[in-house]
Design a protein around this motif. Sequence first.
Motif, PDB file in Angstrom:
ATOM      1  N   ARG A 141     -13.081  -9.346  -7.576  1.00 45.11           N
ATOM      2  CA  ARG A 141     -13.761  -8.517  -6.583  1.00 45.11           C
ATOM      3  C   ARG A 141     -13.388  -8.914  -5.159  1.00 45.11           C
ATOM      4  N   GLU A 142     -12.808 -10.078  -4.983  1.00 41.81           N
ATOM      5  CA  GLU A 142     -12.339 -10.448  -3.651  1.00 41.81           C
ATOM      6  C   GLU A 142     -11.058  -9.696  -3.295  1.00 41.81           C
ATOM      7  N   ARG A 143     -10.365  -9.218  -4.299  1.00 40.41           N
ATOM      8  CA  ARG A 143      -9.138  -8.465  -4.047  1.00 40.41           C
ATOM      9  C   ARG A 143      -9.485  -7.000  -3.847  1.00 40.41           C
ATOM     10  N   SER A 144      -8.830  -6.367  -2.893  1.00 45.12           N
ATOM     11  CA  SER A 144      -9.099  -4.953  -2.634  1.00 45.12           C
ATOM     12  C   SER A 144      -8.793  -4.110  -3.860  1.00 45.12           C
ATOM     13  N   ARG A 145      -7.785  -4.496  -4.634  1.00 44.46           N
ATOM     14  CA  ARG A 145      -7.430  -3.725  -5.829  1.00 44.46           C
ATOM     15  C   ARG A 145      -8.595  -3.704  -6.815  1.00 44.46           C
ATOM     16  N   GLY A 146      -9.260  -4.855  -6.986  1.00 44.57           N
ATOM     17  CA  GLY A 146     -10.375  -4.901  -7.916  1.00 44.57           C
ATOM     18  C   GLY A 146     -11.507  -3.996  -7.488  1.00 44.57           C
ATOM     19  N   ARG A 147     -11.829  -3.989  -6.215  1.00 41.93           N
ATOM     20  CA  ARG A 147     -12.903  -3.128  -5.738  1.00 41.93           C
ATOM     21  C   ARG A 147     -12.524  -1.660  -5.852  1.00 41.93           C
ATOM     22  N   LEU A 148     -11.245  -1.341  -5.649  1.00 38.14           N
ATOM     23  CA  LEU A 148     -10.807   0.044  -5.771  1.00 38.14           C
ATOM     24  C   LEU A 148     -10.922   0.525  -7.212  1.00 38.14           C
ATOM     25  N   GLY A 241      -7.793   6.760  -0.624  1.00 41.74           N
ATOM     26  CA  GLY A 241      -7.053   5.891   0.274  1.00 41.74           C
ATOM     27  C   GLY A 241      -7.844   4.596   0.390  1.00 41.74           C
ATOM     28  N   PHE A 242      -7.163   3.486   0.515  1.00 44.98           N
ATOM     29  CA  PHE A 242      -7.889   2.209   0.577  1.00 44.98           C
ATOM     30  C   PHE A 242      -7.249   1.368   1.660  1.00 44.98           C
ATOM     31  N   ASP A 243      -7.996   1.096   2.696  1.00 45.05           N
ATOM     32  CA  ASP A 243      -7.419   0.407   3.842  1.00 45.05           C
ATOM     33  C   ASP A 243      -8.403  -0.658   4.329  1.00 45.05           C
ATOM     34  N   ASP A 244      -8.103  -1.916   4.030  1.00 43.79           N
ATOM     35  CA  ASP A 244      -8.933  -2.994   4.561  1.00 43.79           C
ATOM     36  C   ASP A 244      -8.026  -4.155   4.923  1.00 43.79           C
ATOM     37  N   ALA A 245      -8.449  -5.354   4.662  1.00 47.00           N
ATOM     38  CA  ALA A 245      -7.641  -6.511   5.053  1.00 47.00           C
ATOM     39  C   ALA A 245      -6.462  -6.747   4.124  1.00 47.00           C
ATOM     40  N   SER A 246      -6.325  -5.922   3.096  1.00 43.97           N
ATOM     41  CA  SER A 246      -5.225  -6.110   2.154  1.00 43.97           C
ATOM     42  C   SER A 246      -3.885  -5.963   2.851  1.00 43.97           C
ATOM     43  N   PRO A 247      -2.912  -6.860   2.583  1.00 48.86           N
ATOM     44  CA  PRO A 247      -1.588  -6.737   3.199  1.00 48.86           C
ATOM     45  C   PRO A 247      -0.774  -5.591   2.614  1.00 48.86           C
ATOM     46  N   PRO A 249      -1.489  -1.792   1.672  1.00 45.66           N
ATOM     47  CA  PRO A 249      -2.288  -0.583   1.510  1.00 45.66           C
ATOM     48  C   PRO A 249      -1.798   0.219   0.308  1.00 45.66           C
ATOM     49  N   GLN A 250      -2.694   0.980  -0.287  1.00 48.81           N
ATOM     50  CA  GLN A 250      -2.320   1.780  -1.432  1.00 48.81           C
ATOM     51  C   GLN A 250      -3.116   3.075  -1.460  1.00 48.81           C
ATOM     52  N   LYS A 251      -2.586   4.029  -2.167  1.00 46.00           N
ATOM     53  CA  LYS A 251      -3.285   5.291  -2.383  1.00 46.00           C
ATOM     54  C   LYS A 251      -3.107   5.664  -3.840  1.00 46.00           C
ATOM     55  N   ARG A 252      -4.156   6.234  -4.433  1.00 44.68           N
ATOM     56  CA  ARG A 252      -4.103   6.606  -5.837  1.00 44.68           C
ATOM     57  C   ARG A 252      -4.556   8.051  -6.022  1.00 44.68           C
ATOM     58  N   LEU A 253      -3.920   8.666  -7.002  1.00 44.61           N
ATOM     59  CA  LEU A 253      -4.314  10.004  -7.439  1.00 44.61           C
ATOM     60  C   LEU A 253      -4.547   9.921  -8.937  1.00 44.61           C
ATOM     61  N   VAL A 254      -5.725  10.376  -9.385  1.00 40.39           N
ATOM     62  CA  VAL A 254      -6.115  10.201 -10.777  1.00 40.39           C
ATOM     63  C   VAL A 254      -6.515  11.533 -11.388  1.00 40.39           C
ATOM     64  N   TRP A 255      -5.942  11.815 -12.557  1.00 41.48           N
ATOM     65  CA  TRP A 255      -6.418  12.923 -13.372  1.00 41.48           C
ATOM     66  C   TRP A 255      -7.159  12.339 -14.567  1.00 41.48           C
ATOM     67  N   ASN A 308       2.241   2.192  -3.091  1.00 34.07           N
ATOM     68  CA  ASN A 308       2.107   0.971  -2.306  1.00 34.07           C
ATOM     69  C   ASN A 308       3.245   0.927  -1.297  1.00 34.07           C
ATOM     70  N   ALA A 309       2.935   0.612  -0.071  1.00 29.98           N
ATOM     71  CA  ALA A 309       3.953   0.532   0.975  1.00 29.98           C
ATOM     72  C   ALA A 309       3.436  -0.374   2.086  1.00 29.98           C
ATOM     73  N   PRO A 310       4.341  -0.876   2.939  1.00 27.84           N
ATOM     74  CA  PRO A 310       3.902  -1.784   4.012  1.00 27.84           C
ATOM     75  C   PRO A 310       2.958  -1.134   5.016  1.00 27.84           C
ATOM     76  N   ASP A 311       3.021   0.194   5.184  1.00 31.23           N
ATOM     77  CA  ASP A 311       2.164   0.814   6.175  1.00 31.23           C
ATOM     78  C   ASP A 311       1.585   2.113   5.632  1.00 31.23           C
ATOM     79  N   PRO A 312       0.374   2.491   6.041  1.00 30.84           N
ATOM     80  CA  PRO A 312      -0.277   3.710   5.548  1.00 30.84           C
ATOM     81  C   PRO A 312       0.517   4.978   5.842  1.00 30.84           C
ATOM     82  N   ALA A 313       1.256   4.995   6.948  1.00 29.35           N
ATOM     83  CA  ALA A 313       2.008   6.207   7.304  1.00 29.35           C
ATOM     84  C   ALA A 313       3.053   6.538   6.243  1.00 29.35           C
TER      85      ALA A 313
END
Length: 345
Positions: A141-148, A241-247, A249-255, A308-313
């Motif tokens: 839960r300390e990892r952003s991925r776990g919370r996502l 979209g998930f943007d916090d202190a994680s080095p 950032p990631q975005k997911r699309l789920v069906w 997953n990419a170095p920047d949200p853009a």
Amino acid sequence: VAGRVMAAPAQLHAFSLDNGLRVLLNEDRRLPLVAVHVAYRVGSADEAPGQHGLAHLFEHLMYGGSENLPGTYLSHLFAAGAHDLNGRTTLDSTHYFETVHRDALDFALFAEADRMGRLVLCEETLEKQRQVVLNELRQYRERSRGRLVERIDAECYPAGHPYRHGVIGSEADLLALRLDQAHEFRQRHYHAANAVLALAGDLTRDEAMRRCERAFGGLPAGPPITRDPVEVSSNAARSWGFDDASPSPQKRLVWQLPAMPSPDREGMRLFQIALESRLRAESSAGTSLPRIGLAFHRLATRLEFEWNAPDPARIERSFDAFEALWNRLMKSGFSASEAEQSRRL
């Protein structure tokens, strides 16, 4: 060994013992090794309310001592030369596996049977493994991925659904679990009739039947288990979209799709292969390809795309490009050549 590598290709066999244990054998004589994999038909979806996390905790408890192998399971298997030892808990099942030299196979089967039927559970082991699992939960839960992942599960499944709480469990429930509940969980789920033993390697069907009967044949079948079907909403597309202190950032699309029988699963796998090929062919500079995940569960199927990419853009550019490709694909579908190529891969 070098001469045996050119031996005949693998052969598949299946049989059952009188106590209900299902055995699958992939006979492959090229190397004097055997992979041993025991799967129990119990996962986090089978936990009672107020016991979320018990399935994963019990995976850890299975590495404690048994009546004939006191101490820790790992120490005995390592001493026998086993490698690739591990366990894994999922929504619907729990798995234990190792690889041994064929000369150590009888001991590995004996060890698996001993912890299946004669596991030693005590307060000291429960408390030790409880703390290990709680530490895993906190790190997760300390990892952003776990919370996502937890957020996605909560959005995909309605309240009360057995998949909503996920595998990792609840800290409050783990702290409250008692030894008698662990015993009841074992008696209900950890027995021969609720398990599948898969073997792959250097032994024949007759050898496998003889060795498995010797190791597991004396164990009781255990109580019958029924699992009620659960309705899951279908064709639900969700993006995050998930943007916090994680080095990263990631975005997911789920069906979120209904559970699929085996014939339909093959079609979905071909769809995944064809889609990955199309994405690679149409990718452009400044965009990244998504990781495509396809998970078949007892109660649902999930098709997921992760960027997953170095920047949200860059993630947003990649996501927009994917949406454009997806819309075209929904109108025209795959070509005949794409479909044929996916079958060959």
